[in-house]
Design an enzyme around this catalytic site. Structure first.
Site, PDB file in Angstrom:
ATOM      1  N   ARG A 186      -2.561   0.180  -8.202  1.00  9.00           N
ATOM      2  CA  ARG A 186      -2.356   0.240  -6.757  1.00  9.00           C
ATOM      3  C   ARG A 186      -1.159  -0.614  -6.348  1.00  9.00           C
ATOM      4  NH1 ARG A 186      -6.665  -1.497  -1.942  1.00  9.00           N
ATOM      5  NH2 ARG A 186      -5.171  -1.286  -0.234  1.00  9.00           N
ATOM      6  N   HIS A 191      -6.531  11.102   6.229  1.00 12.71           N
ATOM      7  CA  HIS A 191      -5.493  10.118   6.522  1.00 12.71           C
ATOM      8  C   HIS A 191      -4.328  10.733   7.296  1.00 12.71           C
ATOM      9  CE1 HIS A 191      -6.924   7.024   3.298  1.00 12.71           C
ATOM     10  NE2 HIS A 191      -7.857   7.346   4.178  1.00 12.71           N
ATOM     11  N   TYR A 226      -3.100   5.615  10.002  1.00  6.39           N
ATOM     12  CA  TYR A 226      -2.212   6.076   8.936  1.00  6.39           C
ATOM     13  C   TYR A 226      -0.988   6.808   9.495  1.00  6.39           C
ATOM     14  CZ  TYR A 226      -5.656   4.827   5.426  1.00  6.39           C
ATOM     15  OH  TYR A 226      -6.517   4.123   4.624  1.00  6.39           O
TER      16      TYR A 226
END
Length: 421
Positions: free
Chosen positions: A90, A194, A244
């Site tokens: 990540r 998102h 988002y």
């Protein structure tokens, strides 16, 4: 009733366990299996999970295992909450895209594509194992990128529904601002995972009066602050975009912001060290306050509600989920996966009708859906050219030189997870 959580060694799992314990009348679990390859983490999380159940008087049995086949055998539902490559991967997703001035984020843009490429093959393998042991089990996917992963599962013929906590988060926040119970708030929630907007806020259900204009007039500052967007954006749209959408509406400003601070992955990694140390305390029998900063608020409540409805044990009649389009948004392919309000029961999730969308939203949804289609092809079939095309199609990339550079970076940083690289 037996449930399995694949990725059960996550530091976030105690939030899920707390929800299972509190809402045991809604979802009466007899056996809960936590499945994870990280045996050390799994033991710590499993120990705390048992103590939480015991403290709250839950009679269910909690089992831990690293054997996926054994863990999902005979399960009525399997929840997926994976992170292939962990926080280290990540951290890469959130940093290398910044080198060419693109957003570094784990679920959208180039970083989101990298996560999809690592994740989809693993999820499809797990789903096949579920199908072999129990073809009637529901798969509830909370693994990001939820839309792409859910579409992969559905196209492979699995009984799957995707889940995100964005909608339930808005529901809870709006209820607090309006001083009503969360169950009274119904969202006209539409888009892709998102990439969503609240185009209406209704009291009492789908046919209730839309009070979104009143909400924005009276609480616009609070809403905008929560989104980390200027109020002017919310006022001009007249709807509430998901946070988002910052990556689209304020792309360059967000890139500069991300370049000046540690990645979210670095913050979470440090938080996870602290949480695991806490979980090892045999006196701890509740989720620690620190866990609230980990992310995923209200996921446990959304997961319980969805599982209860799919397994015929009640649950809310309408829930925001990721499911197949089937003409709901007529400008998208039928097999696209959208995130909308749906009627959910033992037969699955059926989207509620959505009024015609303003081109401002429909255009971006169509663009990102095209990217998701290309991303899924790259995840399933592999190949540098497929990765390049997906990046070129993404509105947060969209330029030839950027797509070339990002393709090279993506492959270089993820080679160990890409069978074809």
């Amino acid at each position: 009733m037996k449930l399995a959580v694949v990725g059960g060694g996550s530091t976030y799992t105690p939030e899920l366990i707390d929800g299972f314990a509190r809402l045991r009348d809604t979802l009466p679990i007899e056996e809960l299996v936590l499945v994870d390859p990280a045996a050390d983490r799994l033991e710590l999380v499993g120990g705390l999970a048992r103590r939480i159940f015991a403290k709250q008087g839950h009679p269910g049995r909690i089992v831990t295992t690293s054997d996926v086949d054994a863990g999902v055998a005979d399960a009525d539902a399997v929840l997926l909450q994976l992170r292939v490559g962990g926080q280290a991967a990540r951290n890469q997703d959130e940093t290398w895209p910044l080198e060419c001035g693109c957003v570094g984020q784990e679920t959208t843009g180039a970083g989101g594509l990298a996560k999809a490429l690592r994740t989809v093959p693993v999820v499809l393998d797990i789903a096949e194992r579920v199908r072999r042991t129990n073809p009637n089990a529901w798969i509830i996917d909370f693994t990001n990128p939820v839309g792409i992963v859910t579409r992969a599962l559905l196209q492979a013929g699995h009984k799957a529904v995707g889940l995100c906590n964005v909608a339930i988060g808005f529901q809870r926040k709006f209820a607090k601002l309006l001083d009503v119970s969360p169950g009274e708030v119904h969202l006209d929630h539409v888009g892709l995972n998102h990439l969503t907007w609240e185009t209406g806020v209704r009291l009492g259900g789908p046919e209730g009066v839309d009070i979104l204009p009143k909400l924005l007039a009276e609480h616009g500052d609070a809403v905008a602050e929560d989104l980390r967007m200027p109020r002017a954006i919310v006022d001009r749209l007249g709807v509430v975009p998901s946070y988002y959408l910052r990556y689209y509406y304020q792309h360059d400003a967000v890139v500069e912001e991300l370049r000046t601070k540690p990645s979210r992955a670095a913050e979470v990694a440090e938080m996870e060290k602290q949480l695991l140390a806490m979980y090892g305390d045999p006196e701890l029998d509740e989720k620690p306050e620190l866990l609230a900063k980990r992310g995923g608020a209200f996921y446990s409540e959304a997961a319980v509600d969805l599982a209860a409805s799919l397994l015929g044990n009640g649950g809310s009649p309408y829930q925001v989920v990721n499911t197949v389009n089937n003409g709901t948004l007529p400008f998208l392919p039928d097999d696209a996966v959208i995130e909308v309000q749906a009627a959910v029961d033992g037969s699955g999730a059926r989207p509620l009708p959505v009024p015609q969308l303003d081109p401002l939203y429909a255009g971006l949804i169509a663009n990102v859906t095209a990217y998701e289609d290309l991303a899924l092809r790259a995840a399933v079939h592999g190949g540098r050219e497929r990765v390049f095309k997906a990046l070129l199609a993404h509105p947060l990339v969209g330029q030839y030189a950027y797509a070339e550079q990002l393709t090279d970076s993506l492959v270089a940083h993820n080679r160990e997870h890409l069978a074809w690289a």
